[in-house]
Design an enzyme around this catalytic site. Sequence first.
Site, short mmCIF file in Angstrom:
data_model
loop_
_atom_site.label_atom_id
_atom_site.label_comp_id
_atom_site.label_asym_id
_atom_site.label_seq_id
_atom_site.Cartn_x
_atom_site.Cartn_y
_atom_site.Cartn_z
N HIS A 164 0.84 -1.20 0.00
CA HIS A 164 0.00 0.00 0.00
C HIS A 164 0.88 1.26 0.00
CE1 HIS A 164 -2.97 -2.68 2.36
NE2 HIS A 164 -3.51 -2.49 1.20
N SER A 179 -3.01 -7.93 3.17
CA SER A 179 -3.11 -7.76 4.63
C SER A 179 -3.49 -9.07 5.30
CB SER A 179 -4.12 -6.67 4.96
OG SER A 179 -3.72 -5.46 4.39
N ARG A 225 -2.55 -5.81 -8.24
CA ARG A 225 -1.43 -6.72 -8.04
C ARG A 225 -1.40 -7.77 -9.15
NH1 ARG A 225 -3.25 -8.20 -2.27
NH2 ARG A 225 -5.15 -7.96 -3.47
N LYS A 235 -15.76 -7.67 5.68
CA LYS A 235 -14.52 -8.05 6.38
C LYS A 235 -14.66 -7.87 7.88
CE LYS A 235 -11.34 -7.14 2.60
NZ LYS A 235 -10.27 -6.30 2.09
N1 COA Z 1 -0.29 -3.98 -1.63
C1 COA Z 1 -0.66 -4.87 -0.71
N2 COA Z 1 -1.91 -5.28 -0.53
C2 COA Z 1 -2.83 -4.75 -1.32
C3 COA Z 1 -2.52 -3.81 -2.30
C4 COA Z 1 -1.19 -3.43 -2.45
N3 COA Z 1 -0.79 -2.55 -3.36
N4 COA Z 1 -3.65 -3.49 -2.93
C5 COA Z 1 -4.62 -4.17 -2.36
N5 COA Z 1 -4.12 -4.95 -1.38
C6 COA Z 1 -4.85 -5.90 -0.57
C7 COA Z 1 -5.37 -5.41 0.70
O1 COA Z 1 -4.43 -5.55 1.72
C8 COA Z 1 -6.57 -6.27 0.90
O2 COA Z 1 -6.11 -7.51 1.39
P1 COA Z 1 -7.03 -8.46 2.26
O3 COA Z 1 -8.28 -8.69 1.49
O4 COA Z 1 -6.16 -9.64 2.40
O5 COA Z 1 -7.26 -7.74 3.55
C9 COA Z 1 -7.07 -6.49 -0.51
O6 COA Z 1 -5.98 -6.29 -1.32
C10 COA Z 1 -8.11 -5.52 -1.00
O7 COA Z 1 -8.35 -4.61 -0.01
P2 COA Z 1 -8.41 -3.06 -0.15
O8 COA Z 1 -7.57 -2.50 -1.22
O9 COA Z 1 -8.24 -2.54 1.22
O10 COA Z 1 -9.83 -2.88 -0.64
P3 COA Z 1 -11.05 -3.34 0.12
O11 COA Z 1 -11.71 -4.31 -0.80
O12 COA Z 1 -10.79 -3.78 1.48
O13 COA Z 1 -11.79 -1.97 0.22
C11 COA Z 1 -13.24 -0.22 -0.45
C12 COA Z 1 -12.67 -1.58 -0.73
C13 COA Z 1 -13.01 0.28 0.94
C14 COA Z 1 -12.57 0.73 -1.41
C15 COA Z 1 -14.73 -0.36 -0.74
O14 COA Z 1 -15.27 -1.36 0.08
C16 COA Z 1 -15.50 0.92 -0.53
O15 COA Z 1 -15.42 1.82 -1.34
N6 COA Z 1 -16.24 1.02 0.60
C17 COA Z 1 -17.08 2.16 0.91
C18 COA Z 1 -18.55 1.87 0.64
C19 COA Z 1 -18.81 1.90 -0.85
O16 COA Z 1 -18.74 2.91 -1.51
N7 COA Z 1 -19.15 0.72 -1.39
C20 COA Z 1 -19.43 0.54 -2.80
C21 COA Z 1 -18.17 0.23 -3.54
S1 COA Z 1 -18.52 -0.13 -5.25
#
Ligand code: COA
Length: 168
Positions: A25, A137, A99, A50
């Site tokens: 990240h 993560s 990724r 989550k």
């Molecule tokens: N390096 C390391 N890990 C990475 C990464 C990177 N460059 N990019 C993504 N990841 C990992 C994260 O650690 C996470 O891992 P995990 O699933 O093992 O915990 C995974 O990839 C994806 O997580 P993240 O990038 O945090 O996205 P998310 O899916 O958790 O979050 C939101 C998505 C928060 C953006 C989305 O839920 C959101 O917008 N929520 C608000 C409500 C909303 O508008 N909803 C409608 C969305 S269409």
Amino acid sequence: MGTHIISLMLTAVYAGTFDPVTHGHLDIIRRAAQLYDRLIVAVPRAGGSKQPLFSHAARLELLRAEVTGQSGIEVADFEGLLVDFARASGARLLLRGLRASSDFEYEFQMALMNRALAPDLETVFMITRPEYMFVSSSLIREVAAAGGDIAQFVPERVRTAIIAALAR
Ligand code: COA
């Protein structure tokens, strides 16, 4: 004649759960901060499906500690839809890290949903550095829980916090 101030400032929002923030990240954050005038790293209050290891406050605190002092980067929390938060912040771009190809389906779906909700916002993807391709993560939490060394994947402060959280 009145003076018109036209803002050319480009603001992007990089949202995620960050449970916890990893070097993967942070690499995206550092690179994006060089491209945009203002980068808001945003953590939603509701965790979706989550069940995070760290509280919302702890995830924000770990993020803040890692980006503190870097100009143009803010850490924020938000409630509700990401697109509403982005608009309210004056952002035109939603930034996501990619990724492997396995990320694509999910990211594609989210980008299209966000576009349907807010056609004025654009989702932009940055490709990860190869050394962080397999880092996530949840995998880091799993490795740490099993006693593995996670020092190369997360900052020292985060490593200490994971070990403490798992011990509780
Ligand atoms: N390096 C390391 N890990 C990475 C990464 C990177 N460059 N990019 C993504 N990841 C990992 C994260 O650690 C996470 O891992 P995990 O699933 O093992 O915990 C995974 O990839 C994806 O997580 P993240 O990038 O945090 O996205 P998310 O899916 O958790 O979050 C939101 C998505 C928060 C953006 C989305 O839920 C959101 O917008 N929520 C608000 C409500 C909303 O508008 N909803 C409608 C969305 S269409």
